[in-house]
Structure formats: C-alpha cells, structure tokens
Design a protein around this motif. Structure first.
Motif: not given
Ligand SMILES: CC(C)(COP(=O)(O)OP(=O)(O)OC[C@H]1O[C@@H](n2cnc3c(N)ncnc32)[C@H](O)[C@@H]1OP(=O)(O)O)[C@@H](O)C(=O)NCCC(=O)NCCS
Length: 154
Positions: A27-42, A123-126
């Motif tokens: 959930g940490i990237r829920k409000f990121a511009l790209d919400s996908n978890t990056p692959k380790y190599d990337d 929606n990132n109220i915090a």
C-alpha cells in the motif's frame, strides 16, 4: 521546531536494500504517480542513477538512531528560481507520529532553495495535511488526480 532532533542522513550505496524494502511495503505506493512496486533490477538501476545524479538528493530520516523513512529532493532546472520537488515516505511502522511534518520543516530549514514543490494525489489526505502544515499552497492540477502544491521561501 527550530531545534528538532530529526537527522537527515544522505544515502550511500549501502542503502539500496533499505530503499527497496520501503517500496515493497503493502500500500505504500497507493498514491504514487506510478503505483506499481518496481522490480528489483529496475530499482538497482534507478538507485545507481540517483546516487550519481547532480540534481537529486536522498536522505534517510533518523530519530534517535532509528530510521523512520526517506525524503528526496529533485532539483527543477528549468526554473528561474532555485526549485526542488520534495517526495517523502515514512515507514508505516512510524506513521501518524508527526515525522512527515517534521521532516518537511527540517528539509526547508537545512536547504537553501527559493521554492519547493510537492505533487500530491487528490485522495492523499495525510500528505495534503503534511504539506499544508508547512505552508504549501495549492497551485494547479499536475495531471489527472494529482495536484501541485508550492511553498515559496520568504
Ligand atoms: C503521507 C505520509 C508521508 C504521512 O506521514 P506521517 O509521518 O504519518 O504524517 P504526520 O504524522 O506528520 O501527519 C499526517 C497527518 O495526516 C493524518 N493522517 C495520517 N494517515 C492518514 C490517513 N490514512 N487518512 C487521513 N489522515 C491521515 C495524521 O493524523 C496527521 O493529521 P493531523 O495534521 O490532523 O495531525 C506517509 O503516510 C507516507 O509515507 N505515505 C506513503 C508515501 C506518500 O504518500 N508520500 C507523500 C507523497 S510526496
């Protein structure tokens, strides 16, 4: 907060996995511009590019020897004034304790720039509360669902 005890520690090559572990928290990237978890190599490529970059600074945020998160400044070079975009992540283990607000306050105190930007999901109220508490104001829509907030150093 003039004598805030939070410490900002510039990252080094040993922090590769710490930064990746933060990105992998559910959930940490829920409000990121790209919400996908990056692959380790990337992540490795991204991390090494950032370490070499003259326009990015990344700090671990430490309180009494405990690392509570990271904050990143990306200089925006096409601006007449010295400007950086701030992004931060607080480990959810330490959320809701005021660390984000204190971090932004500290960043502004210890850096010497004219203008600070933050791009925040609607929606990132915090996060909106964190930046509003540090006198950032709504500027404009950045892209759909994301707004640009700005603080001008006086
Ligand atoms: C957003 C984030 C930085 C907040 O960090 P934090 O240390 O918990 O924030 P603080 O404790 O300084 O204060 C946050 C405020 O938001 C409130 N808050 C925290 N979580 C919330 C939630 N899920 N919904 C609504 N309000 C929330 C807190 O109660 C506090 O409110 P207050 O001003 O009324 O006291 C953190 O949750 C995070 O890293 N999220 C993932 C990455 C992110 O979204 N980064 C910001 C984009 S740059």
């Amino acid at each position: 907060m003039i004598n805030d005890t939070l410490i900002l520690i510039p990252i080094n090559k040993n922090d590769l996995d710490y930064l990746y572990s933060l990105q992998c928290i559910e959930g940490i990237r829920k409000f990121a511009l790209d919400s996908n978890t990056p692959k380790y190599d990337d992540h490795i490529k991204w991390f090494n590019d950032k370490l070499k970059s003259n326009t990015t600074e990344i700090f671990k945020i430490a309180d009494n020897n405990i690392t509570v998160g990271v904050v990143r400044l990306d200089l925006i070079l096409d601006s007449a004034k010295s400007t950086a975009e701030i992004s931060l992540t607080i480990d959810p283990k330490y959320a809701g304790q005021g660390y984000a607000k204190r971090t932004i306050n500290k960043v502004i105190k210890v850096t010497d720039l004219d203008v600070y930007h933050a791009v925040i999901h609607e929606n990132n109220i915090a996060s909106q509360k964190v930046f509003a508490a540090n006198n950032f104001s709504y500027d404009s829509m950045y892209r759909p669902n994301f707004n640009l907030y700005i603080y001008h150093e006086v």
